[in-house]
Design a protein around this motif. Structure first.
Motif, PDB file in Angstrom:
ATOM      1  N   GLU A 100      -0.810   6.233   0.038  1.00 21.07           N
ATOM      2  CA  GLU A 100       0.217   5.234  -0.096  1.00 21.07           C
ATOM      3  C   GLU A 100      -0.097   4.107  -1.138  1.00 21.07           C
ATOM      4  OE1 GLU A 100       1.436   3.157   3.411  1.00 21.07           O
ATOM      5  OE2 GLU A 100       3.332   2.470   2.449  1.00 21.07           O
ATOM      6  N   SER A 101      -1.258   3.539  -1.315  1.00 17.38           N
ATOM      7  CA  SER A 101      -1.764   2.782  -1.940  1.00 17.38           C
ATOM      8  C   SER A 101      -1.731   3.241  -3.533  1.00 17.38           C
ATOM      9  CB  SER A 101      -2.957   1.845  -1.691  1.00 17.38           C
ATOM     10  OG  SER A 101      -3.883   2.715  -1.599  1.00 17.38           O
ATOM     11  N   GLU A 102      -2.185   4.392  -3.469  1.00 15.26           N
ATOM     12  CA  GLU A 102      -2.306   5.178  -4.714  1.00 15.26           C
ATOM     13  C   GLU A 102      -1.144   5.377  -5.363  1.00 15.26           C
ATOM     14  OE1 GLU A 102      -5.278   6.526  -5.699  1.00 15.26           O
ATOM     15  OE2 GLU A 102      -4.926   7.901  -7.046  1.00 15.26           O
ATOM     16  N   LEU A 103      -0.050   5.742  -4.727  1.00 12.14           N
ATOM     17  CA  LEU A 103       1.484   6.084  -5.013  1.00 12.14           C
ATOM     18  C   LEU A 103       2.122   4.801  -5.581  1.00 12.14           C
ATOM     19  CD1 LEU A 103       2.860   8.417  -2.817  1.00 12.14           C
ATOM     20  CD2 LEU A 103       2.458   8.846  -5.310  1.00 12.14           C
ATOM     21  N   LEU A 104       1.873   3.760  -4.597  1.00 11.24           N
ATOM     22  CA  LEU A 104       2.705   2.334  -4.785  1.00 11.24           C
ATOM     23  C   LEU A 104       2.090   1.413  -5.646  1.00 11.24           C
ATOM     24  CD1 LEU A 104       4.296   1.984  -1.443  1.00 11.24           C
ATOM     25  CD2 LEU A 104       5.403   3.037  -3.374  1.00 11.24           C
ATOM     26  N   GLY A 105       0.705   1.444  -5.671  1.00 12.10           N
ATOM     27  CA  GLY A 105      -0.273   0.251  -6.069  1.00 12.10           C
ATOM     28  C   GLY A 105      -0.133  -0.727  -5.109  1.00 12.10           C
ATOM     29  N   TYR A 106      -1.088  -1.864  -5.439  1.00 15.78           N
ATOM     30  CA  TYR A 106      -1.282  -3.039  -4.665  1.00 15.78           C
ATOM     31  C   TYR A 106      -1.432  -4.389  -5.459  1.00 15.78           C
ATOM     32  CZ  TYR A 106      -5.967  -1.172  -4.890  1.00 15.78           C
ATOM     33  OH  TYR A 106      -7.238  -0.870  -5.222  1.00 15.78           O
ATOM     34  N   HIS A 115      -9.617  -6.392  -4.289  1.00 18.43           N
ATOM     35  CA  HIS A 115      -9.881  -7.705  -5.076  1.00 18.43           C
ATOM     36  C   HIS A 115      -8.996  -7.760  -6.344  1.00 18.43           C
ATOM     37  CE1 HIS A 115     -13.176  -8.107  -2.248  1.00 18.43           C
ATOM     38  NE2 HIS A 115     -13.634  -7.005  -2.529  1.00 18.43           N
ATOM     39  N   ARG A 116      -8.655  -6.747  -6.834  1.00 19.44           N
ATOM     40  CA  ARG A 116      -7.817  -6.734  -8.030  1.00 19.44           C
ATOM     41  C   ARG A 116      -6.779  -6.048  -7.801  1.00 19.44           C
ATOM     42  NH1 ARG A 116     -10.810  -4.583 -13.039  1.00 19.44           N
ATOM     43  NH2 ARG A 116     -12.252  -3.388 -11.498  1.00 19.44           N
ATOM     44  N   PRO A 117      -5.484  -6.486  -8.432  1.00 19.39           N
ATOM     45  CA  PRO A 117      -4.138  -5.789  -8.407  1.00 19.39           C
ATOM     46  C   PRO A 117      -4.538  -4.295  -9.051  1.00 19.39           C
ATOM     47  CG  PRO A 117      -4.102  -7.261 -10.087  1.00 19.39           C
ATOM     48  CD  PRO A 117      -5.342  -7.443  -9.472  1.00 19.39           C
ATOM     49  N   LYS A 118      -3.949  -3.415  -8.473  1.00 23.71           N
ATOM     50  CA  LYS A 118      -4.012  -2.092  -9.119  1.00 23.71           C
ATOM     51  C   LYS A 118      -2.651  -1.392  -9.291  1.00 23.71           C
ATOM     52  CE  LYS A 118      -6.366   2.413  -8.421  1.00 23.71           C
ATOM     53  NZ  LYS A 118      -6.498   3.422  -7.617  1.00 23.71           N
ATOM     54  N   PRO A 119      -2.116  -0.879 -10.362  1.00 25.92           N
ATOM     55  CA  PRO A 119      -1.068  -0.217 -10.483  1.00 25.92           C
ATOM     56  C   PRO A 119      -0.986   1.149  -9.771  1.00 25.92           C
ATOM     57  CG  PRO A 119      -1.917  -0.042 -12.528  1.00 25.92           C
ATOM     58  CD  PRO A 119      -2.945  -0.970 -11.632  1.00 25.92           C
ATOM     59  N   GLY A 120       0.106   1.581  -9.242  1.00 24.33           N
ATOM     60  CA  GLY A 120       0.238   3.086  -8.557  1.00 24.33           C
ATOM     61  C   GLY A 120       0.768   3.912  -9.412  1.00 24.33           C
ATOM     62  N   LYS A 121       0.714   5.198  -9.093  1.00 31.96           N
ATOM     63  CA  LYS A 121       0.813   6.168  -9.970  1.00 31.96           C
ATOM     64  C   LYS A 121       2.255   6.285 -10.428  1.00 31.96           C
ATOM     65  CE  LYS A 121      -3.033   8.771  -9.263  1.00 31.96           C
ATOM     66  NZ  LYS A 121      -3.899   9.348 -10.075  1.00 31.96           N
ATOM     67  N   PHE A 122       3.115   5.835  -9.457  1.00 28.89           N
ATOM     68  CA  PHE A 122       4.636   5.814 -10.036  1.00 28.89           C
ATOM     69  C   PHE A 122       4.691   4.898 -11.018  1.00 28.89           C
ATOM     70  CE2 PHE A 122       5.780   6.682  -5.559  1.00 28.89           C
ATOM     71  CZ  PHE A 122       6.391   7.536  -5.505  1.00 28.89           C
ATOM     72  N   GLU A 123       4.117   3.810 -11.277  1.00 31.29           N
ATOM     73  CA  GLU A 123       4.057   2.944 -12.287  1.00 31.29           C
ATOM     74  C   GLU A 123       3.451   3.394 -13.513  1.00 31.29           C
ATOM     75  OE1 GLU A 123       2.921  -0.967 -10.935  1.00 31.29           O
ATOM     76  OE2 GLU A 123       3.518  -2.314 -12.782  1.00 31.29           O
ATOM     77  N   LEU A 124       2.392   4.055 -13.055  1.00 29.89           N
ATOM     78  CA  LEU A 124       1.403   4.778 -14.307  1.00 29.89           C
ATOM     79  C   LEU A 124       2.369   5.856 -14.994  1.00 29.89           C
ATOM     80  CD1 LEU A 124      -1.964   4.962 -12.860  1.00 29.89           C
ATOM     81  CD2 LEU A 124      -1.272   3.228 -14.697  1.00 29.89           C
ATOM     82  N   ALA A 125       3.175   6.485 -14.290  1.00 27.23           N
ATOM     83  CA  ALA A 125       4.115   7.694 -14.923  1.00 27.23           C
ATOM     84  C   ALA A 125       5.432   7.144 -15.645  1.00 27.23           C
ATOM     85  CB  ALA A 125       4.582   8.568 -13.826  1.00 27.23           C
ATOM     86  N   ARG A 153      14.512   4.447  -7.707  1.00 22.33           N
ATOM     87  CA  ARG A 153      13.637   4.255  -8.992  1.00 22.33           C
ATOM     88  C   ARG A 153      13.287   2.866  -8.891  1.00 22.33           C
ATOM     89  NH1 ARG A 153      13.256   9.816 -11.083  1.00 22.33           N
ATOM     90  NH2 ARG A 153      14.892  10.648  -9.831  1.00 22.33           N
ATOM     91  N   GLU A 154      12.963   2.595  -7.814  1.00 22.06           N
ATOM     92  CA  GLU A 154      12.323   1.002  -7.707  1.00 22.06           C
ATOM     93  C   GLU A 154      11.711   0.850  -6.270  1.00 22.06           C
ATOM     94  OE1 GLU A 154      15.212  -2.384  -8.803  1.00 22.06           O
ATOM     95  OE2 GLU A 154      15.329  -2.458  -7.007  1.00 22.06           O
ATOM     96  N   PHE A 155      10.463   0.162  -6.286  1.00 19.86           N
ATOM     97  CA  PHE A 155       9.683  -0.138  -5.287  1.00 19.86           C
ATOM     98  C   PHE A 155       8.940  -1.329  -5.272  1.00 19.86           C
ATOM     99  CE2 PHE A 155       5.803   0.944  -7.122  1.00 19.86           C
ATOM    100  CZ  PHE A 155       6.092   1.509  -8.277  1.00 19.86           C
ATOM    101  N   SER A 156       8.200  -1.796  -4.203  1.00 17.60           N
ATOM    102  CA  SER A 156       7.446  -2.740  -4.175  1.00 17.60           C
ATOM    103  C   SER A 156       5.967  -2.438  -3.971  1.00 17.60           C
ATOM    104  CB  SER A 156       7.723  -3.924  -3.206  1.00 17.60           C
ATOM    105  OG  SER A 156       9.069  -3.991  -3.167  1.00 17.60           O
ATOM    106  N   PRO A 157       5.067  -2.767  -4.814  1.00 15.36           N
ATOM    107  CA  PRO A 157       3.621  -2.447  -4.609  1.00 15.36           C
ATOM    108  C   PRO A 157       3.232  -2.898  -3.175  1.00 15.36           C
ATOM    109  CG  PRO A 157       3.950  -3.178  -6.901  1.00 15.36           C
ATOM    110  CD  PRO A 157       5.185  -3.272  -5.943  1.00 15.36           C
ATOM    111  N   LEU A 158       2.201  -2.516  -2.728  1.00 16.60           N
ATOM    112  CA  LEU A 158       1.822  -3.053  -1.523  1.00 16.60           C
ATOM    113  C   LEU A 158       1.269  -4.672  -1.500  1.00 16.60           C
ATOM    114  CD1 LEU A 158      -0.595  -0.208   0.043  1.00 16.60           C
ATOM    115  CD2 LEU A 158       1.711  -0.613   0.657  1.00 16.60           C
ATOM    116  N   GLY A 159       1.614  -5.472  -0.663  1.00 15.52           N
ATOM    117  CA  GLY A 159       1.579  -6.859  -0.729  1.00 15.52           C
ATOM    118  C   GLY A 159       2.069  -7.807  -1.584  1.00 15.52           C
ATOM    119  N   SER A 160       3.200  -7.166  -2.199  1.00 14.57           N
ATOM    120  CA  SER A 160       4.187  -7.561  -3.136  1.00 14.57           C
ATOM    121  C   SER A 160       5.282  -8.046  -2.633  1.00 14.57           C
ATOM    122  CB  SER A 160       3.878  -6.748  -4.427  1.00 14.57           C
ATOM    123  OG  SER A 160       4.822  -7.383  -5.313  1.00 14.57           O
ATOM    124  N   THR A 161       5.922  -8.854  -3.414  1.00 14.60           N
ATOM    125  CA  THR A 161       7.367  -8.947  -3.072  1.00 14.60           C
ATOM    126  C   THR A 161       8.014  -8.760  -4.298  1.00 14.60           C
ATOM    127  OG1 THR A 161       7.045 -11.450  -3.912  1.00 14.60           O
ATOM    128  CG2 THR A 161       7.163 -10.772  -1.582  1.00 14.60           C
TER     129      THR A 161
END
Ligand SMILES: Nc1ncnc2c1ncn2[C@@H]1O[C@H](COP(=O)(O)OP(=O)(O)O)[C@@H](O)[C@H]1O
Ligand SMILES: [Mg+2]
Length: 368
Positions: A100-106, A115-125, A153-161
Motif C-alpha cells: 500500500e505505501s509502495e503504491l500510494l507513497g507517504y 522519516h522522509r516523505p516518499k512518492p508512491g509508484k503511481f506518482e512515479l509512473a 486518477r487521483e489519490f492521497s498518499p498515506l498520512g496526507s490530505t
C-alpha cells in the motif's frame, strides 16, 4: 468490420520483421526479444500493434514465464509514452501494508519509521505506464484503492490530505484465472471489468513450439556472448527433447536451461527433462507446428508422412490467416473464398488458434 481503415494500427509503424531480435530502448530500460514467426503468437503481436498507441488499460494473461512482462514492455515502448517511465509493481512480492505505501507513497510521519516523505509508484509512473504484475494477488482492500485510482486518477498518499493527480496508463498481468477468482469472491468484479478492457492471452510455450528453434538460437548467442563462452552446437537428441518437453516454466525455463548449457559447456542434463521430470497433462498440447526448413535437425526423425502432414497443416493455417486478413475477418466471405462451409471454416480457425484473434479483434473494433 474488423479493421476500420482509420484505426490506430494503420498509422502506427509496421510490425518488425518476424524472427529478428528486436532491441528496443525506452526511458531507463532496454529489452531484447524476438518476434517469432509463430501462428499462435500472431494474434498477440497484432493486438500489441493495435492497442499500444492507445491509452487503453490492458490485462495480460498467461502462465508464468510465457513473456507477459515482455508484452507489457513492448506495449509501453510502442506507445506515445515510451520516453516516460515504465514502473513495475509486483503485487505478490510485498505484504499488504508495504504494498500500500509502495503504491500510494507517504508523508513524513505517516507511520513509525516514515522519516522522509516518499512518492508512491503511481506518482512515479506519472506521464508513463504502471505495470501491475501478478495483479491477481492484490489483497482485497488494495483492490478497492486501485479501483479508485483507476476511476479518478487521483489519490492521497498515506498520512496526507493532499490529492495527487496522475496521468498513467495501466497494464496488469496475471497467471491466475481472474474470472474464477471473481466467482469465488476473491477479486472484485468491478476492478476485474476495469482492468479487462483489453485482454491479451499469451499462450504457453508448448502450444507454440515452432518458436523454440529461434528462441534457442537467440539465448545461446546471448549467453555465449555474455559469459565469453563458445556458442554450443546442440546434439539432435537435445533438439528432440527441446521440441517434445512440455516446458511447464515456459520461456523462462527454456532460457535458464540454455544459460546452464552455456555455463556448464554440457547438455547432458537435458535428457532428464523428459525422462525424469513430471510432465504436464498433454491435453493442452496442440500438435507441434512445422519447424523452419532451415533447421531440419529433428525433421529427419519424423518420417515423410508426418512431415507432409505438418507441412499441410502449416499451409492451411497461413492460407486461413491470409484470407481472413484480406476480407477483414468477415468469416462468411472467408469461407466463400476458401470454398469451404462456414462451419468448416470455424472449425479450422479453432484448430489453428485463430478463434482468439477474432475475439480480441472484435472486442477492439467495438471499443477503439
Ligand atoms: N519472445 C521472446 N524472446 C526472447 N525472450 C523472451 C521472449 N518472451 C519471453 N522471453 C524471456 O523469458 C523470460 C520470461 O519472460 P517474462 O516476460 O518475465 O514472463 P512472465 O511475465 O509471463 O512470467 C524473460 O527472461 C524474458 O526475457
Ligand atoms: Mg512475470
Amino acid at each position: 468490420m474488423m479493421r476500420a481503415s482509420q484505426s490506430p494500427a494503420r498509422s502506427s509503424p509496421a510490425p518488425p520483421e518476424t524472427g529478428q531480435p528486436v532491441p528496443a530502448r525506452g526511458a531507463g530500460f532496454e529489452v531484447d526479444w524476438i518476434f517469432a514467426r509463430s501462428l499462435r503468437m500472431r494474434p498477440v503481436w497484432d493486438m500489441v500493434e493495435r492497442v499500444a498507441p492507445t491509452d487503453a488499460t490492458v490485462l495480460i494473461t498467461g502462465e508464468s514465464g510465457v513473456g507477459k512482462e515482455v508484452v507489457a514492455r513492448t506495449l509501453h515502448l510502442k506507445s506515445p509514452r515510451r520516453d516516460r517511465p515504465f514502473v513495475k509493481v509486483n503485487c505478490a512480492a510485498l505484504p499488504a501494508e508495504l504494498l500500500e505505501s509502495e503504491l500510494l507513497g507517504y508523508e513524513r510521519g505517516a507511520f513509525t519509521g516514515a522519516h522522509r516523505p516518499k512518492p508512491g509508484k503511481f506518482e512515479l509512473a506519472h506521464g508513463g505506464t504502471i505495470f501491475l504484475d501478478e495483479v491477481g494477488e492484490l489483497p482485497i482492500h488494495l483492490q478497492a484503492k486501485l479501483l479508485q485510482v483507476l476511476q479518478d486518477r487521483e489519490f492521497s498518499p498515506l498520512g496526507s490530505t493532499r490529492d495527487v493527480r496522475v496521468d498513467i496508463r495501466v497494464i496488469a498481468a496475471t497467471n491466475r484465472d481472474l474470472a474464477e477468482r471473481v466467482q469465488r469472491g476473491e477479486f472484485r468484479d468491478d476492478l476485474y471489468y476495469r482492468l479487462n478492457v483489453m485482454s491479451i492471452f499469451v499462450p504457453p510455450l508448448r502450444d507454440r513450439r515452432d518458436e523454440i528453434p529461434q528462441l534457442v538460437e537467440h539465448f545461446l548467442q546471448k549467453y555465449a556472448a555474455q559469459y565469453g563462452r563458445p556458442e554450443p552446437r546442440l546434439s539432435p537428441e537435445t533438439w528432440r527433447v527441446f521440441m517434445e518437453y512440455a516446458w511447464p516454466g515456459n520461456i523462462r525455463e527454456l532460457e535458464n536451461c540454455l544459460k546452464r548449457i552455456v555455463l556448464l559447456e554440457s547438455e547432458d542434463f537435458v535428457a532428464a527433462l523428459v525422462n525424469g521430470a513430471p510432465q504436464r497433462p498433454s491435453v493442452a498440447v496442440t500438435p507441434a507446428l512445422p519447424v523452419a526448413p532451415s533447421r531440419p535437425v529433428w525433421d529427419a526423425q519424423l518420417g515423410l508422412k508426418e512431415i507432409a502432414r505438418r507441412a499441410a497443416h502449416e499451409a492451411e493455417g497461413l492460407a486461413l490467416r491470409e484470407v481472413l486478413d484480406q476480407v477483414r475477418w468477415h468469416r462468411v466471405e472467408a469461407a466463400r473464398r476458401l470454398k469451404v462451409s462456414y462451419k468448416t471454416l470455424l472449425q479450422k480457425m479453432k484448430q489453428h488458434g485463430l478463434g482468439l484473434a477474432l475475439a480480441v479483434a472484435g472486442a477492439l473494433s467495438a471499443r477503439v
